[in-house]
Design a protein around this motif. Sequence first.
Motif, PDB file in Angstrom:
ATOM      1  N   ALA A  97      -7.942 -13.272   6.315  1.00 54.26           N
ATOM      2  CA  ALA A  97      -6.822 -12.868   5.455  1.00 54.26           C
ATOM      3  C   ALA A  97      -5.596 -12.427   6.243  1.00 54.26           C
ATOM      4  O   ALA A  97      -5.705 -11.779   7.290  1.00 54.26           O
ATOM      5  N   PHE A  98      -4.454 -12.769   5.725  1.00 55.85           N
ATOM      6  CA  PHE A  98      -3.155 -12.303   6.227  1.00 55.85           C
ATOM      7  C   PHE A  98      -3.148 -10.766   6.151  1.00 55.85           C
ATOM      8  O   PHE A  98      -3.639 -10.188   5.183  1.00 55.85           O
ATOM      9  N   PRO A  99      -2.616 -10.085   7.187  1.00 57.03           N
ATOM     10  CA  PRO A  99      -2.721  -8.623   7.238  1.00 57.03           C
ATOM     11  C   PRO A  99      -2.362  -7.875   5.947  1.00 57.03           C
ATOM     12  O   PRO A  99      -3.123  -7.021   5.496  1.00 57.03           O
ATOM     13  N   THR A 100      -1.220  -8.195   5.336  1.00 61.94           N
ATOM     14  CA  THR A 100      -0.841  -7.500   4.092  1.00 61.94           C
ATOM     15  C   THR A 100      -1.877  -7.728   2.997  1.00 61.94           C
ATOM     16  O   THR A 100      -2.165  -6.847   2.194  1.00 61.94           O
ATOM     17  N   VAL A 101      -2.431  -8.930   2.985  1.00 60.80           N
ATOM     18  CA  VAL A 101      -3.446  -9.279   1.995  1.00 60.80           C
ATOM     19  C   VAL A 101      -4.741  -8.523   2.288  1.00 60.80           C
ATOM     20  O   VAL A 101      -5.391  -7.986   1.388  1.00 60.80           O
TER      21      VAL A 101
END
Lengths: 321, 321
Positions: free
Chosen positions: B291-295
């Motif tokens: 997952a993308f960090p913000t996600v």
Amino acid sequence: MAKDKLIGVDLGGTTIKFAILTAEGEIQQKWSVQTNILQDGSHIVPDIIDSINHHLNLYQLDKDRIIGIGMGTPGTVDRENGTVEGAFNLNWDADHKQNVKADIEAGTGLTLSIDNDANVAGLGEQWRGAGNNADDVAFITLGTGVGGGLIANGKLIHGVAGAGGEVGHICVEPGGYLCTCGNRGCLEQYTSATGVVHLAHDFAEEYAGDSKLKSLVDNGEEVTSKIVFDLAASGDFLANEVVNKVAYYLGFASANLSAILNPSAVVIGGGVSAAGEFLRSRVEQSFENFAFPTVRTSTKIKLAELGNDAGVVGAASLARG
Amino acid sequence: MAKDKLIGVDLGGTTIKFAILTAEGEIQQKWSVQTNILQDGSHIVPDIIDSINHHLNLYQLDKDRIIGIGMGTPGTVDRENGTVEGAFNLNWDADHKQNVKADIEAGTGLTLSIDNDANVAGLGEQWRGAGNNADDVAFITLGTGVGGGLIANGKLIHGVAGAGGEVGHICVEPGGYLCTCGNRGCLEQYTSATGVVHLAHDFAEEYAGDSKLKSLVDNGEEVTSKIVFDLAASGDFLANEVVNKVAYYLGFASANLSAILNPSAVVIGGGVSAAGEFLRSRVEQSFENFAFPTVRTSTKIKLAELGNDAGVVGAASLARG
């Protein structure tokens, strides 16, 4: 006085683009100013205010006729509070919120809606570009990075923390190239301008045959994504392998995106998409290979149509409320 | 008389579940009848009408108090016209539209909203289950197949041809297992009940060590997804490898889904999810890896909470309009 005009602002690191549009999204006037990022980007918001006030005056357009201003910006946007931070190409750092909405509203007397630039460009293409104003449209922009603007049921997808539409960070190659986000194999690492060049270098290293692209790489000459696409179009074998790989990943990501959203179109824009039909047709081929049958027949792979205007048009669309 | 009740109907191949709920989604009464699929499923709609009329009478509930009926169904749904076709477990074939909406509305005097069963279950979990009534929730159901119900901005995603939310057909393994849809490597082929068993057989073939799962497979005994999960929980090495692979694919698909939607939760339901926390924690691990960090920090991997009630609750939610 009837409100019948929209103002769209597309804030970028080099220029700020402006347009006055009809409520239906027809551009009536457009202009731009250079982005002054000196003094921590502190001139940017005042410059926007001055430019809008000046041009409304110049065109003798009464502010009572303006429905609102919409604006697309780089960085992290708090849409509700209208603040922006972490827009590094504007010198707006990450721990200093810019009160963009409050300041522009105070300076112009008009209401402002704001969103990030990829979302806004997506909205532009959806409304007046390749999206044909359909309710479900996915926009992928291939530039220095890869961004997205996704519209479902006629509304932009933001998600719970604003990371909806982070198309560039769809993983297309587990364990693949390291991404700036810390993960590996993100779409951005293969299909952005730098991603294409990265692939070109890696492919050149493993290729022993005759290729102009290979000689450029081997001689340490500058290789850009445009050069890769131009060489591919002129028949260079290795360059074609690179383009096929780029198209493979874009098709794979588009198919998976479309299994989720089933948009009427996946619209591809941004600098890399200047390769046009040459790229689109190959992406489509890969997409068809991966797409669920209903999706394959109902979701089209298209090229963006608005070019540089997507930002101001989409921004204006935001202001429609 | 104030309208304050909803009716939810969850039409399945074995039973038809009904519930009367408050406008807030609290179940007040529920019942079910067996699905009579004889004579091309021609008894189904009349049975639904009779059962609703009978129970409203039984509970002395005035029809004026009913906001509407919502219904989830298998097959291909035309939501606007309220028709269903190609629901093979109901014996409703693909070239004979069932006028579900018109018939039920005529037979009950109430308005009907209809959608497919996975969408409706997703809506149930979003409204009253693990989704906590958030605006952005993704539901993945792992049963005989793998389905999805995706909610963005508070609305179900259908897409242009109704194939939005076809989560089971996200490609997770290019060139992998052949899917019923004709493609290869679809999530469904690895994480449905049959997908888990398929993986178990393939893993058993390549494994030479000691394993109860391997003996079952080698002896030609029946292996179900439940057996695989039970063996994994009891420490069987090979079964754990299978579960890890299932979790890997689910985490991969959830991460990519979340790069697109950034939901507050990816809710996992359906029969295979009975494995509970044992499965969830491993899916989360894989999700965090992709997952993308913000996600990663904003999207949670959760287990469904409503169980069999998700269908009637989500169906009732449809009727809220």
